[in-house]
Scaffold this active site. Structure first.
Site, mmCIF file in Angstrom:
data_model
loop_
_atom_site.group_PDB
_atom_site.id
_atom_site.type_symbol
_atom_site.label_atom_id
_atom_site.label_comp_id
_atom_site.label_asym_id
_atom_site.label_seq_id
_atom_site.Cartn_x
_atom_site.Cartn_y
_atom_site.Cartn_z
ATOM 1 N N GLY A 14 0.813 -1.225 0.000
ATOM 2 C CA GLY A 14 0.000 0.000 0.000
ATOM 3 C C GLY A 14 0.840 1.266 0.000
ATOM 4 C CB CYS A 89 8.649 0.417 2.214
ATOM 5 S SG CYS A 89 6.924 0.835 2.398
ATOM 6 C CB ALA A 90 9.697 -5.130 3.432
ATOM 7 N N GLY A 91 7.069 -4.573 5.483
ATOM 8 C CA GLY A 91 6.609 -4.723 6.864
ATOM 9 C C GLY A 91 5.331 -5.534 6.964
ATOM 10 C CB THR A 93 0.604 -6.225 11.705
ATOM 11 O OG1 THR A 93 -0.396 -6.558 10.738
ATOM 12 C CG2 THR A 93 0.959 -4.762 11.598
ATOM 13 C CE1 TYR A 154 4.030 -2.896 11.754
ATOM 14 C CE2 TYR A 154 3.629 -1.096 13.286
ATOM 15 C CZ TYR A 154 3.724 -1.572 11.992
ATOM 16 O OH TYR A 154 3.535 -0.706 10.931
ATOM 17 C CE1 TYR A 186 -3.679 1.790 13.817
ATOM 18 C CE2 TYR A 186 -2.598 3.693 14.796
ATOM 19 C CZ TYR A 186 -2.955 2.356 14.844
ATOM 20 O OH TYR A 186 -2.568 1.577 15.906
ATOM 21 C CB VAL A 187 -1.495 4.936 6.114
ATOM 22 C CG1 VAL A 187 -1.575 5.147 4.618
ATOM 23 C CG2 VAL A 187 -0.624 6.004 6.772
HETATM 24 N N1 CAA Z 1 -6.915 -1.170 25.195
HETATM 25 C C1 CAA Z 1 -7.238 -1.778 26.362
HETATM 26 N N2 CAA Z 1 -7.749 -3.010 26.417
HETATM 27 C C2 CAA Z 1 -7.968 -3.666 25.261
HETATM 28 C C3 CAA Z 1 -7.657 -3.096 24.025
HETATM 29 C C4 CAA Z 1 -7.128 -1.788 24.020
HETATM 30 N N3 CAA Z 1 -6.812 -1.165 22.895
HETATM 31 N N4 CAA Z 1 -7.937 -4.002 23.056
HETATM 32 C C5 CAA Z 1 -8.417 -5.114 23.671
HETATM 33 N N5 CAA Z 1 -8.444 -4.906 24.999
HETATM 34 C C6 CAA Z 1 -8.832 -5.836 26.050
HETATM 35 C C7 CAA Z 1 -9.941 -6.786 25.585
HETATM 36 O O1 CAA Z 1 -11.189 -6.178 25.803
HETATM 37 C C8 CAA Z 1 -9.682 -7.997 26.462
HETATM 38 O O2 CAA Z 1 -10.194 -7.743 27.740
HETATM 39 P P1 CAA Z 1 -10.733 -8.959 28.661
HETATM 40 O O3 CAA Z 1 -9.564 -9.909 28.837
HETATM 41 O O4 CAA Z 1 -11.139 -8.280 29.907
HETATM 42 O O5 CAA Z 1 -11.853 -9.585 27.890
HETATM 43 C C9 CAA Z 1 -8.168 -8.032 26.614
HETATM 44 O O6 CAA Z 1 -7.736 -6.683 26.309
HETATM 45 C C10 CAA Z 1 -7.495 -8.997 25.646
HETATM 46 O O7 CAA Z 1 -8.064 -8.846 24.365
HETATM 47 P P2 CAA Z 1 -7.969 -9.989 23.312
HETATM 48 O O8 CAA Z 1 -8.121 -11.328 23.938
HETATM 49 O O9 CAA Z 1 -8.865 -9.638 22.170
HETATM 50 O O10 CAA Z 1 -6.445 -9.836 22.883
HETATM 51 P P3 CAA Z 1 -5.672 -10.427 21.671
HETATM 52 O O11 CAA Z 1 -4.354 -10.898 22.150
HETATM 53 O O12 CAA Z 1 -6.494 -11.385 20.896
HETATM 54 O O13 CAA Z 1 -5.392 -9.166 20.771
HETATM 55 C C11 CAA Z 1 -5.731 -7.288 19.413
HETATM 56 C C12 CAA Z 1 -6.281 -8.106 20.575
HETATM 57 C C13 CAA Z 1 -5.791 -8.123 18.132
HETATM 58 C C14 CAA Z 1 -4.307 -6.899 19.663
HETATM 59 C C15 CAA Z 1 -6.599 -6.057 19.279
HETATM 60 O O14 CAA Z 1 -6.539 -5.338 20.482
HETATM 61 C C16 CAA Z 1 -6.125 -5.151 18.169
HETATM 62 O O15 CAA Z 1 -6.317 -5.449 17.005
HETATM 63 N N6 CAA Z 1 -5.535 -4.027 18.550
HETATM 64 C C17 CAA Z 1 -5.079 -3.013 17.588
HETATM 65 C C18 CAA Z 1 -3.655 -3.214 17.269
HETATM 66 C C19 CAA Z 1 -3.280 -2.159 16.280
HETATM 67 O O16 CAA Z 1 -3.447 -0.958 16.472
HETATM 68 N N7 CAA Z 1 -2.719 -2.592 15.176
HETATM 69 C C20 CAA Z 1 -2.300 -1.675 14.154
HETATM 70 C C21 CAA Z 1 -2.268 -2.398 12.833
HETATM 71 S S1 CAA Z 1 -1.900 -1.282 11.516
HETATM 72 C C22 CAA Z 1 -0.324 -0.863 11.792
HETATM 73 O O17 CAA Z 1 0.377 -1.391 12.591
HETATM 74 C C23 CAA Z 1 0.233 0.234 10.922
HETATM 75 C C24 CAA Z 1 0.873 1.253 11.723
HETATM 76 O O18 CAA Z 1 2.078 1.372 11.700
HETATM 77 C C25 CAA Z 1 0.062 2.203 12.483
#
Ligand code: CAA
Length: 247
Positions: A14, A89-91, A93, A154, A186-187
């Site tokens: 992307g 740029c390879a990356g 998650t 990450y 976030y893009v």
């Molecule tokens: N803050 C606080 N608590 C959170 C939370 C948050 N952001 N997200 C989930 N929780 C809580 C859940 O509600 C859950 O609570 P309980 O145990 O009380 O039920 C607990 O944390 C654990 O949640 P999960 O079991 O769902 O955890 P998981 O290990 O399966 O992972 C996750 C959850 C997939 C990490 C999810 O939180 C997520 O997708 N987070 C976003 C991560 C993110 O921002 N990724 C960016 C991708 S794009 C990118 O990286 C490009 C860039 O450079 C910006």
């Protein structure tokens, strides 16, 4: 002046695609690197770019491997010429809380996102120094600056990338070579599209600009750093994050 040769790892992704297009627009001869197993997709991507008037070369190579990166750089140098501009740029998650993260998920993200920066840069830096010109731009992330729930792997890799940039920048500062990081927020790409929608919406709600970024907004900054006139900027980390993290 001969056309500058620009190698973009993860160039068919992307943000990578927008970077390839921006550098082509600036007159560079651009090579987009892609994973060898995605040959068909890369060829289709190249055809699509050409249909839109953008001529980009492609080169396979698994940059998470030192040998894979070496073979890829050598192939580029033999087929096209020495690399003047490198954009790492390879990356990928593999988001999980640490309690659930497997060793494989840690290793995959660190090797693709951080080892790759060493693996590829190691093979182009000597030539840049010898020729007295080079631009290295490493794509980091806002989450390398502020951390992110579910991204111990990450965020570690992305923070490490900027440590690499600052260190190498000092080593080559007198050689006409600059090394900088760009940290997107976030893009809109497949990577952020893969996030759970409610998680993504909650994050975008915290962005002062109230929206996600575009790949072109990141590519513009990469292009700026690659310009010959940006020669006094080195070891910098330029955020492109809509205000999500300010420092
Ligand atoms: N803050 C606080 N608590 C959170 C939370 C948050 N952001 N997200 C989930 N929780 C809580 C859940 O509600 C859950 O609570 P309980 O145990 O009380 O039920 C607990 O944390 C654990 O949640 P999960 O079991 O769902 O955890 P998981 O290990 O399966 O992972 C996750 C959850 C997939 C990490 C999810 O939180 C997520 O997708 N987070 C976003 C991560 C993110 O921002 N990724 C960016 C991708 S794009 C990118 O990286 C490009 C860039 O450079 C910006």
């Amino acid at each position: 002046m001969a056309r500058r040769v620009a190698l973009v790892t993860g160039g068919t992704g992307g943000i990578g695609t927008a970077i390839c297009r921006e550098l082509t627009r600036q007159g560079c001869l651009v090579i987009a690197n892609y994973l060898p197993e995605l040959e068909q997709e890369a060829r289709a991507w190249q055809k699509q770019q050409l249909a839109e008037g953008v001529e980009v070369e492609i080169e396979p190579g698994d940059v998470s491997s030192f040998e894979g990166a070496r073979g890829m750089v050598e192939a580029v140098q033999t087929r096209i010429g020495p690399v003047d501009i490198l954009v790492n740029c390879a990356g990928i998650t593999q988001d999980k809380t640490l309690r659930k993260m497997t060793e494989q998920q840690w290793r995959d993200v660190l090797s693709t996102n951080l080892d790759s920066v060493f693996n590829v840069t190691r093979h182009v830096i000597e030539g840049m120094i010898e020729r007295g010109f080079g631009r290295v731009v490493n794509i980091s992330s806002v989450n390398g600056q502020k951390g992110q729930f579910g991204q111990c792997n990450y965020a570690s890799a992305k923070a490490g990338i900027h440590g690499f940039s600052m260190s190498l920048a000092q080593e080559v500062a007198t050689k006409g070579v600059t090394v900088n990081s760009v940290s997107p927020g976030y893009v809109s790409t497949a990577m952020t599209l893969a996030m759970p929608e409610e998680v993504r919406d909650a994050i975008v709600a915290q962005v002062p600009m109230g929206r996600m970024g575009t790949p072109e907004e990141v590519a513009y900054v990469v292009g700026f750093l690659c310009d010959t006139r940006a020669e006094y900027i080195t070891g910098a980390n330029i955020p492109v994050n809509g205000g999500l993290y300010m420092s």
